[in-house]
Design a protein around this motif. Structure first.
Motif, PDB file in Angstrom:
ATOM      1  N   TYR A 175       2.904   7.700 -82.257  1.00  0.00           N
ATOM      2  CA  TYR A 175       2.120   6.839 -81.374  1.00  0.00           C
ATOM      3  C   TYR A 175       2.580   7.004 -79.926  1.00  0.00           C
ATOM      4  O   TYR A 175       1.770   7.034 -78.999  1.00  0.00           O
ATOM      5  N   THR A 229       0.048   8.304 -77.048  1.00  0.00           N
ATOM      6  CA  THR A 229      -0.350   7.411 -75.958  1.00  0.00           C
ATOM      7  C   THR A 229       0.166   7.892 -74.605  1.00  0.00           C
ATOM      8  O   THR A 229      -0.281   7.429 -73.566  1.00  0.00           O
ATOM      9  N   ALA A 246      11.159   1.408 -85.628  1.00  0.00           N
ATOM     10  CA  ALA A 246       9.987   0.528 -85.648  1.00  0.00           C
ATOM     11  C   ALA A 246       9.303   0.528 -84.295  1.00  0.00           C
ATOM     12  O   ALA A 246       8.103   0.308 -84.196  1.00  0.00           O
ATOM     13  N   ILE A 247      10.084   0.745 -83.249  1.00  0.00           N
ATOM     14  CA  ILE A 247       9.542   0.679 -81.892  1.00  0.00           C
ATOM     15  C   ILE A 247       9.793   1.986 -81.157  1.00  0.00           C
ATOM     16  O   ILE A 247      10.713   2.734 -81.475  1.00  0.00           O
ATOM     17  N   ALA A 295       5.620   3.536 -75.547  1.00  0.00           N
ATOM     18  CA  ALA A 295       4.250   4.024 -75.647  1.00  0.00           C
ATOM     19  C   ALA A 295       3.602   3.973 -74.274  1.00  0.00           C
ATOM     20  O   ALA A 295       4.017   3.212 -73.404  1.00  0.00           O
ATOM     21  N   THR A 336       5.182  -1.059 -81.099  1.00  0.00           N
ATOM     22  CA  THR A 336       5.150  -0.624 -82.492  1.00  0.00           C
ATOM     23  C   THR A 336       3.917   0.253 -82.649  1.00  0.00           C
ATOM     24  O   THR A 336       3.080   0.324 -81.745  1.00  0.00           O
ATOM     25  N   PHE A 337       3.777   0.897 -83.787  1.00  0.00           N
ATOM     26  CA  PHE A 337       2.605   1.725 -84.056  1.00  0.00           C
ATOM     27  C   PHE A 337       1.326   0.917 -83.851  1.00  0.00           C
ATOM     28  O   PHE A 337       1.195  -0.179 -84.398  1.00  0.00           O
ATOM     29  N   MET A 338       0.419   1.428 -83.043  1.00  0.00           N
ATOM     30  CA  MET A 338      -0.866   0.811 -82.710  1.00  0.00           C
ATOM     31  C   MET A 338      -0.715  -0.570 -82.031  1.00  0.00           C
ATOM     32  O   MET A 338      -1.656  -1.366 -82.035  1.00  0.00           O
ATOM     33  N   ASP A 339       0.479  -0.854 -81.501  1.00  0.00           N
ATOM     34  CA  ASP A 339       0.729  -2.140 -80.821  1.00  0.00           C
ATOM     35  C   ASP A 339       0.428  -3.349 -81.711  1.00  0.00           C
ATOM     36  O   ASP A 339      -0.051  -4.370 -81.229  1.00  0.00           O
ATOM     37  N   ARG A 340       0.705  -3.228 -82.988  1.00  0.00           N
ATOM     38  CA  ARG A 340       0.345  -4.320 -83.903  1.00  0.00           C
ATOM     39  C   ARG A 340       1.425  -5.376 -84.029  1.00  0.00           C
ATOM     40  O   ARG A 340       1.232  -6.347 -84.748  1.00  0.00           O
ATOM     41  N   ASP A 400       3.800  -1.480 -94.360  1.00  0.00           N
ATOM     42  CA  ASP A 400       3.509  -2.088 -93.056  1.00  0.00           C
ATOM     43  C   ASP A 400       2.021  -2.393 -92.911  1.00  0.00           C
ATOM     44  O   ASP A 400       1.242  -2.180 -93.813  1.00  0.00           O
TER      45      ASP A 400
END
Lengths: 178, 590
Positions: A64, A68, B168-169, B172, B182-186, B590
């Motif tokens: 990601y 991005t 996990a972070i 981005a 986190t992945f896709m800002d979730r 997740d």
């Protein structure tokens, strides 16, 4: 029926691409590029990113991060047409903000914020507007790319005309993977 | 390091420093304090904050001391006007997009950005805000992320991947849109995050903090007629003093008990009681697996970040985990059954707070299966439970939160008398104390298991082979002719090494202890911030000092644990133990 030899090569699948890049240091960037080209709407969908992370044994957050960071990658389906407005310093001083606002207004997009996102697509999927930091064409500022063609010394009038022209011509083919 | 020295000049004074050392270390050795915000010794040097710049004679531009290294004859200026201007600029630019809410920030007073602004004498912010305020991430029980306070130093990203192997972070986006994400800002809950909280320990500002449970607890303590009891984890007694301004490694067991009474808890109990109980259950489980067959190696299950980790990353190895609940949860289940009955309390009305060195404990307390007491009483009452479901542990607070409560109550811990824990859930042994440090659970287990199996005590109770801060430790113990091989890992990256061996079928071990955090619970994610290896060692030493101080040093000698078995549980691994003290695990996605 036995298959006959054709000159057209079939595009590889995502799994084939992953297999090709696997285990090579620094391969993620090229893989993401190829994966985006595979996609009809020129973007990296969440399942695609997940498949790539799994296949390359990389953390999702890292994939990601790369996807991005580069403005080339889209995480949302892109419109049929694309407008890229350069927001680098030279273009900015020669009026690129007005060009961006014009493009947004002409395409009926509201609420786009440059500090939140670098691209936006019309709800009907007609066109996407993207901002980039620099095209490297500063001497010809301001520049706007319309469907892959860079227009130099752009003015509001020329931009409006270019957008109107888009409504009349068919959208370009999605780029083919080599 | 080769030990070779080079001579340099720092601010006009000559100094002899180790060749190959960083400019930062060299300047510090020469007595010049160079400020940093992003640098984290042994973990990361992103050189992103720009605070540590120094002027090196002959160099075109300023050099970032954290990544620059010394050379023979180097002339360094650490406080020239040019250096000062650059540092002030760097901090002012950070402050432009940092909310000025220091007065109400959890990190006020321990914030490194605040310190930097103070040190550099910044009295105004010249630059306007350029970044939109991001949303809070309150998706987990353990941690709160406020990206508005983030200065993008990258320390959290580095500990998450380099120390814990969780990732996990990550950083981005780019430019003004760069953020820790986190992945896709979730949010953390939809990521592999194990809630260990190491990110909250290294964060220089208030961008990642523990979820604060103090307000709710204060309200509960103020209610007339209610019963609120508290349990304290082993590691708290070795770090609470530090959190309140005492020397790192100060042992404050008795003063901590006194402070908790003054805050208003009706009973002050000790998680060490159930640490001893854990040894009885887990030790028996180990003996059973060794003698009657069962998944080996068996791995400890006290550390909730570790449980979250294996559930996400290695679900196929879950049968290796001991089925024992953690001491916190064993305590909760017993407080609202055994103790409630003994004290004539309504288990549904009593409240239990835990003081833990850990942010993952907040999550553990809220796991749906951690309602053993409610299930126990519901089963007794018949088919339809007469009360709404309640958790065994109502709140798990970190060391940092307790320190804030003590400060708010105006308690001067240094002047408090030493008080004793309440009976019966306050009795413990030295074996339970060392649960708070890496190797401690293993050592405590060996003290008891050895004696049960061989019938004689260990030749020496101090099991040095599993002590210390080496990442992975191993040893072999002769248990009445059977060679038992044990290993101890702290940090999840080290745990991965042992898990990969198990997965590959090459693990030589019978019993493995895993603690999530560096140094074990003494280095936990809920512990005082600004920790370094020296502080972890000091806290670690305090644990062993307490072990020696307590008269009883073997879990099976704990008189209250013996009474618990005689009066209530029956025997280790008995029916009631299984109901209240053991648990199950499940794959986590997740």
């Amino acid at each position: 029926m036995p298959s006959t030899t054709t000159t057209q090569r079939k595009a590889p699948t995502l799994d084939e691409l992953i297999e090709r890049h696997k285990g090579k240091p620094g391969a993620l960037l090229g893989l993401l590029e190829n994966a985006q080209e595979l996609e009809k709407f020129r973007y990296l969908s969440e399942p695609t990113l997940r498949r790539i992370a799994e296949g390359m044994a990389l953390p999702l957050s890292q994939v990601y991060s790369v996807a991005t960071f580069y403005s080339f990658f889209n995480l949302e389906p892109q419109g049929l047409h694309s407008l890229v407005v350069c927001r680098g310093t030279a273009c900015h001083t020669r009026g690129s903000l007005e060009l961006l606002e014009t493009a947004l207004a002409r395409l009926g997009i509201e609420g786009f914020r440059e500090d939140e996102s670098n691209s936006v697509t019309t709800p009907d999927g007609f066109a996407s507007i993207r901002t980039v930091a620099c095209f490297g064409q500063c001497a010809l500022a301001p520049v706007v790319q319309v469907d892959g063609t860079i227009h130099s010394r752009m003015t509001v009038g020329k931009l409006v005309a270019a957008i109107e022209k888009l409504r009349k011509v068919p959208a370009p083919e999605a780029p083919k993977s080599k | 390091m080769s030990g070779k020295m080079v001579s340099i000049t720092v601010d006009g004074a000559s100094a002899l420093v180790e060749a190959g050392s960083s400019l930062l270390e060299a300047c510090a050795a020469a007595g010049a304090k160079v400020p940093t915000l992003c640098h984290l010794k042994d973990v990361s040097s992103n050189a992103s904050c720009g605070l540590c710049v120094v002027e090196v004679e002959g160099a075109k531009s300023l050099v970032r001391a954290c990544v620059g290294s010394v050379g023979e004859g180097m002339k360094v200026a650490t406080s020239s006007p040019r250096v000062m201007r650059a540092r002030r600029n760097a901090v002012e630019l950070l402050l432009a997009n940092h909310p000025a809410d220091c007065l109400t920030c959890a990190r006020s007073g321990s914030c490194e950005l605040q310190d930097a602004a103070l040190t550099l004498g910044i009295r105004q912010v010249r630059f306007p805000r350029t970044r939109a305020a991001p949303k809070l991430d309150v998706s987990t029980d353990g941690l709160v992320r406020d990206n508005d306070k983030c200065i993008l130093c990258g320390r959290c990203v580095a500990v998450c991947s380099e120390i814990q192997g969780v990732s996990a972070i990550s950083l981005a986006g780019r430019g003004i849109r760069t953020r820790v994400a986190t992945f896709m800002d979730r949010g953390l809950a939809a990521s592999p995050c194990v809630q260990c909280g190491q990110c909250s320990v290294v964060c220089p500002t208030g961008a990642i903090t523990e979820r604060d449970d103090t307000e709710e607890l204060w309200r509960e303590l103020a209610k007339p007629g209610g019963t609120v009891v508290v349990q304290t984890a082993p590691a708290i007694r070795a770090s609470l003093g530090e959190a309140l301004g005492m020397e790192p490694g100060s042992l404050v067991t008795g003063k901590m008990v006194a402070a908790l009474r003054r805050i208003g808890f009706d009973k002050v109990f000790d998680t060490q009681f159930t640490a001893d109980l854990t040894i009885m259950e887990e030790g028996s489980e180990l003996i059973q697996r060794l003698t009657k067959g069962g998944k080996l190696p068996m791995i400890t299950s006290c550390s909730p970040g570790w449980i979250n980790f294996i559930e996400y990353f290695y679900p196929s190895l879950l049968p290796h985990l001991s089925t024992c609940k953690s001491p916190q949860q064993m305590f909760g289940a017993l407080a609202k059954t055994y103790y409630a009955e003994k004290a004539g309390l309504d288990p549904a009305a009593m409240r239990l707070a835990s003081i833990m060195p850990c942010t993952a404990k907040k999550h553990e307390a809220k796991r749906p299966e951690m309602r053993g007491a409610w299930e126990y009483w519901s089963a007794k009452a018949g088919a339809s439970p007469d009360t709404a479901a309640y958790y065994d542990v109502d709140w798990a607070l970190t060391t940092r939160e307790l320190a804030r409560m003590i400060t708010r109550a105006g308690i001067d811990i240094a002047r408090l008398p030493e008080e004793e824990f309440d009976d019966p859930l306050g009795a413990s042994t030295g074996a339970a104390t060392i649960f708070g440090t890496t190797g401690g659970v293993m050592e405590a287990a060996l003290r008891t298991v050895y004696e049960i199996v061989t019938g004689s005590p260990l030749p020496t109770l101090d099991f040095e082979a599993v002590r210390g801060l080496v990442g992975i430790k191993s040893a072999e113990v002769d248990l009445a002719g059977t060679k038992v091989r044990v290993a101890v890992a702290h940090t999840l990256k080290n745990a991965r090494v042992l898990l990969d061996e198990i997965a590959a079928g090459t693990s030589p071990y019978h019993f493995i202890e895993v603690m999530t955090c560096p140094g074990g619970c003494v280095g936990g994610g809920g512990q005082p911030v600004r920790v370094d290896q020296a502080k972890r060692l000091a806290r670690n030493a305090a644990m062993y000092a307490e072990d020696r101080r307590l008269g009883l040093r073997r879990s099976h000698e704990n008189p209250s644990v013996k009474a618990l078995y005689a009066e209530f549980l029956g025997e280790p691994l008995g029916h009631l133990s299984h109901e209240l003290l053991h648990t199950t695990y499940a794959r986590r996605t997740d």
